[in-house]
Design an enzyme around this catalytic site. Structure first.
Site, PDB file in Angstrom:
ATOM      1  N   ASP A  44      24.551  34.368  49.194  1.00  0.00           N
ATOM      2  CA  ASP A  44      24.960  33.079  49.737  1.00  0.00           C
ATOM      3  C   ASP A  44      26.385  33.220  50.239  1.00  0.00           C
ATOM      4  O   ASP A  44      27.166  33.976  49.671  1.00  0.00           O
ATOM      5  CB  ASP A  44      24.896  32.023  48.619  1.00  0.00           C
ATOM      6  CG  ASP A  44      24.974  30.606  49.148  1.00  0.00           C
ATOM      7  OD1 ASP A  44      24.198  29.778  48.677  1.00  0.00           O
ATOM      8  OD2 ASP A  44      25.809  30.350  50.032  1.00  0.00           O
ATOM      9  N   LEU A  66      35.060  40.915  32.930  1.00  0.00           N
ATOM     10  CA  LEU A  66      35.747  42.197  33.080  1.00  0.00           C
ATOM     11  C   LEU A  66      37.225  41.985  32.761  1.00  0.00           C
ATOM     12  O   LEU A  66      37.792  40.936  33.092  1.00  0.00           O
ATOM     13  CB  LEU A  66      35.595  42.734  34.502  1.00  0.00           C
ATOM     14  CG  LEU A  66      34.201  43.167  34.920  1.00  0.00           C
ATOM     15  CD1 LEU A  66      34.216  43.651  36.365  1.00  0.00           C
ATOM     16  CD2 LEU A  66      33.669  44.262  34.012  1.00  0.00           C
ATOM     17  N   LYS A  84      39.546  37.886  42.632  1.00  0.00           N
ATOM     18  CA  LYS A  84      38.850  38.685  41.617  1.00  0.00           C
ATOM     19  C   LYS A  84      37.339  38.578  41.795  1.00  0.00           C
ATOM     20  O   LYS A  84      36.584  38.998  40.932  1.00  0.00           O
ATOM     21  CB  LYS A  84      39.254  38.225  40.220  1.00  0.00           C
ATOM     22  CG  LYS A  84      40.699  38.519  39.900  1.00  0.00           C
ATOM     23  CD  LYS A  84      41.032  38.117  38.491  1.00  0.00           C
ATOM     24  CE  LYS A  84      41.969  36.950  38.554  1.00  0.00           C
ATOM     25  NZ  LYS A  84      42.352  36.444  37.249  1.00  0.00           N
TER      26      LYS A  84
END
Length: 142
Positions: A44, A66, A84
């Site tokens: 998307d 993470l 990020k």
């Protein structure tokens, strides 16, 4: 790696599932071979905030992110761009490199895209003693 449309809880015990989502406080410290890591992704053009967190909560499974904040710093750049947001293959490469080296610093340095506006923190982390293999500095992500 196995790709399926089945719910992860139909395939694995709930206590072994770790849903990776950037929307939680807890950073992933290690990759455990006895755990199943779910990497969410959307095909998307719009980024939907907290979609992976919502799904993990529906399933009542453990979550982690993470450790990007712990091992990187924002780099000064002309556009003041910092992101990020990672593609599923980038997350997979980071996890695989960490599993091989035992070092988040090496994994992020090798696999976190430079164009995201982050650099590895000075000092970094040292590899874990249990790392099965080492990776040459010149080797790229998988």
């Amino acid at each position: 790696m196995e790709i399926t449309e089945q719910n992860c809880l139909h395939l694995f015990p709930q206590e072994t599932v770790v849903y990776l989502t950037p929307d939680v406080e807890e950073a992933l410290e290690t990759v455990d071979a006895d755990k199943v890591y779910v990497l969410g992704g959307l095909v998307d053009e719009n980024i939907q905030k907290k979609l992976s967190l919502s799904r993990a909560r529906e399933l009542s499974v453990h979550t982690a992110r993470l450790p990007i904040d712990e091992h990187t710093l924002k780099k000064t750049n002309a556009k003041n761009f910092h992101s990020k947001i990672l593609a599923v293959n980038q997350v997979f490469d980071i996890l695989l490199t960490f599993a091989e080296t035992g070092s988040w610093t090496q994994a992020l340095q090798a696999c976190f895209p430079a164009g995201k506006g982050y650099v590895i923190s000075p000092g970094g982390s040292t590899p874990l003693p249990a790392a099965a293999q080492t990776q040459d500095d010149d080797e790229e992500c998988h």
